[in-house]
Scaffold this motif. Structure first.
Motif, PDB file in Angstrom:
ATOM      1  N   ARG A  32      10.044   7.305  18.949  1.00  0.00           N
ATOM      2  CA  ARG A  32      11.512   7.403  18.957  1.00  0.00           C
ATOM      3  C   ARG A  32      12.033   6.038  18.723  1.00  0.00           C
ATOM      4  N   ARG A  33      11.292   4.888  19.199  1.00  0.00           N
ATOM      5  CA  ARG A  33      11.610   3.638  18.814  1.00  0.00           C
ATOM      6  C   ARG A  33      11.433   3.167  17.631  1.00  0.00           C
ATOM      7  N   ALA A  34      10.239   3.608  17.052  1.00  0.00           N
ATOM      8  CA  ALA A  34       9.931   3.211  15.547  1.00  0.00           C
ATOM      9  C   ALA A  34      10.807   3.916  14.636  1.00  0.00           C
ATOM     10  N   HIS A  35      11.212   5.127  14.983  1.00  0.00           N
ATOM     11  CA  HIS A  35      12.222   5.737  14.154  1.00  0.00           C
ATOM     12  C   HIS A  35      13.542   5.223  14.233  1.00  0.00           C
ATOM     13  N   THR A  72       9.076   6.181   9.489  1.00  0.00           N
ATOM     14  CA  THR A  72       8.749   7.538   9.751  1.00  0.00           C
ATOM     15  C   THR A  72       7.288   7.359  10.284  1.00  0.00           C
ATOM     16  N   VAL A  73       7.233   8.230  11.634  1.00  0.00           N
ATOM     17  CA  VAL A  73       6.037   8.089  12.228  1.00  0.00           C
ATOM     18  C   VAL A  73       5.393   9.563  12.406  1.00  0.00           C
ATOM     19  N   PHE A  74       3.894   9.644  12.010  1.00  0.00           N
ATOM     20  CA  PHE A  74       3.449  11.006  12.405  1.00  0.00           C
ATOM     21  C   PHE A  74       1.980  10.761  13.086  1.00  0.00           C
ATOM     22  N   PHE A  75       1.761  11.436  13.965  1.00  0.00           N
ATOM     23  CA  PHE A  75       0.380  11.635  14.451  1.00  0.00           C
ATOM     24  C   PHE A  75      -0.507  12.824  13.931  1.00  0.00           C
ATOM     25  N   TYR A  76      -1.670  12.750  13.928  1.00  0.00           N
ATOM     26  CA  TYR A  76      -2.759  13.811  13.146  1.00  0.00           C
ATOM     27  C   TYR A  76      -3.912  13.647  13.814  1.00  0.00           C
ATOM     28  N   ASP A  77      -4.755  14.603  13.539  1.00  0.00           N
ATOM     29  CA  ASP A  77      -6.209  14.852  14.175  1.00  0.00           C
ATOM     30  C   ASP A  77      -6.242  14.822  15.735  1.00  0.00           C
ATOM     31  N   TRP A  78      -5.276  15.504  16.356  1.00  0.00           N
ATOM     32  CA  TRP A  78      -5.250  15.670  17.668  1.00  0.00           C
ATOM     33  C   TRP A  78      -6.441  16.357  18.251  1.00  0.00           C
ATOM     34  N   GLN A  79      -7.071  16.187  19.280  1.00  0.00           N
ATOM     35  CA  GLN A  79      -8.294  16.461  19.889  1.00  0.00           C
ATOM     36  C   GLN A  79      -7.663  17.582  20.777  1.00  0.00           C
ATOM     37  N   TRP A 120       9.029  15.639  10.141  1.00  0.00           N
ATOM     38  CA  TRP A 120       9.389  14.395   9.523  1.00  0.00           C
ATOM     39  C   TRP A 120       9.596  14.500   7.938  1.00  0.00           C
ATOM     40  N   PHE A 121       8.476  15.216   7.160  1.00  0.00           N
ATOM     41  CA  PHE A 121       8.515  15.069   5.770  1.00  0.00           C
ATOM     42  C   PHE A 121       9.274  16.298   5.086  1.00  0.00           C
ATOM     43  N   ASP A 122       9.704  17.216   5.994  1.00  0.00           N
ATOM     44  CA  ASP A 122      10.653  18.275   5.694  1.00  0.00           C
ATOM     45  C   ASP A 122      12.108  17.627   5.133  1.00  0.00           C
ATOM     46  N   ARG A 123      12.354  16.592   5.770  1.00  0.00           N
ATOM     47  CA  ARG A 123      13.510  16.030   5.536  1.00  0.00           C
ATOM     48  C   ARG A 123      13.395  15.324   3.913  1.00  0.00           C
ATOM     49  N   ALA A 124      14.134  16.165   3.232  1.00  0.00           N
ATOM     50  CA  ALA A 124      14.136  15.438   1.581  1.00  0.00           C
ATOM     51  C   ALA A 124      14.468  14.095   1.520  1.00  0.00           C
ATOM     52  N   ARG A 125      15.325  13.697   1.973  1.00  0.00           N
ATOM     53  CA  ARG A 125      15.866  12.332   1.547  1.00  0.00           C
ATOM     54  C   ARG A 125      14.920  11.497   2.238  1.00  0.00           C
ATOM     55  N   VAL A 158       6.418   3.682   7.009  1.00  0.00           N
ATOM     56  CA  VAL A 158       5.684   4.811   7.619  1.00  0.00           C
ATOM     57  C   VAL A 158       4.783   4.482   8.448  1.00  0.00           C
ATOM     58  N   VAL A 159       4.491   5.187   9.684  1.00  0.00           N
ATOM     59  CA  VAL A 159       3.121   4.812  10.577  1.00  0.00           C
ATOM     60  C   VAL A 159       2.576   6.049  10.609  1.00  0.00           C
ATOM     61  N   ALA A 160       1.218   6.060  10.367  1.00  0.00           N
ATOM     62  CA  ALA A 160       0.178   7.298  10.489  1.00  0.00           C
ATOM     63  C   ALA A 160      -0.505   6.794  11.672  1.00  0.00           C
TER      64      ALA A 160
END
Length: 167
Positions: free
Chosen positions: A74-77, A82-89, A110-115, A50-52
Motif C-alpha cells: 500500500r505504501r509503495a503504491h 507497482t508491487v507484486f509478490f510471487y512464488d508464495w509457499q 496490477w498489470f491488468d490496468r492497461a495504463r 516496480v518492486v518484485a
C-alpha cells in the motif's frame, strides 16, 4: 546488492535494476519482518516503478507478517511503484486465502490496468535504450546457470534427466 537484516533471523536481499527493484526475503514472515520492510520502503526512492518480491524463501507467515506485506504494498503504491509478490509457499498461501487477500498472490491484478502496465513497459524500454546508448549490451553480464531443482533447462539448453530407478 544490499541486505536488510531484522536481527531476528528475517532478512531481505535487495537488488536494484534501474527503475525496478527485486526483493528476496528469507525467514519467517512475522512481527520481526516489519522493521526490514520499513527499512526497504525508506530506501526505495522516487524513481522506482516496480518492486518484485520473491517469497520462495519464506516458509511461514502469520497475520502480523501478512499485515507487513499489505502495508508495504500500500505504501509503495502510494509512492507510485507497482508491487507484486510471487512464488508464495504453501503455508503463507493458505493463510492468504483465509484472510481473503488473493490479490497479493501475483501481479496480475496490477498489470491488468492497461495504463500502469503500458507506462511501466515504456519506462523499462527507455531505461534499456539509454543503457544501450551508453554501450551496455545487457543489464548484467550473462553467465551459464546451474541446473535447478524445478527441472528447468540449464544455461546451455540441455535438460537434465532423472537417473533410472534400480529394480
Amino acid at each position: 546488492m544490499e541486505t536488510v537484516d531484522s536481527g531476528s533471523g528475517f532478512r531481505i536481499v535487495v537488488r536494484r535494476y534501474g527503475p525496478s527493484v527485486h526483493l528476496t526475503p528469507s525467514g519467517e514472515l512475522d512481527m520481526t519482518a516489519e522493521a526490514a520492510f520499513r527499512s526497504v520502503l525508506g530506501s526505495l526512492g522516487d524513481r522506482v516503478a516496480v518492486v518484485a518480491c520473491d517469497l520462495g524463501r519464506v516458509s511461514f507467515a502469520d497475520v502480523v507478517g501478512m499485515h507487513c506485506v499489505r502495508d508495504f504494498q500500500r505504501r509503495a503504491h502510494a509512492r507510485g511503484a507497482t508491487v507484486f509478490f510471487y512464488d508464495w509457499q504453501p503455508q503463507p498461501r493458505r493463510l492468504l486465502g483465509l484472510l481473503g487477500d488473493r490479490h497479493l498472490l501475483d501481479g496480475t491484478v496490477w498489470f491488468d490496468r492497461a495504463r500502469q502496465g503500458e507506462g511501466l513497459i515504456r519506462t523499462l524500454r527507455r531505461h534499456a535504450e539509454a543503457g544501450r546508448l551508453l554501450g551496455a549490451s545487457s543489464a548484467r553480464p550473462r553467465t551459464p546457470r546451474a541446473d535447478v531443482a524445478r527441472g528447468s533447462a540449464t544455461g546451455y539448453g540441455v535438460r537434465s534427466r532423472p537417473l533410472p530407478r534400480a529394480h
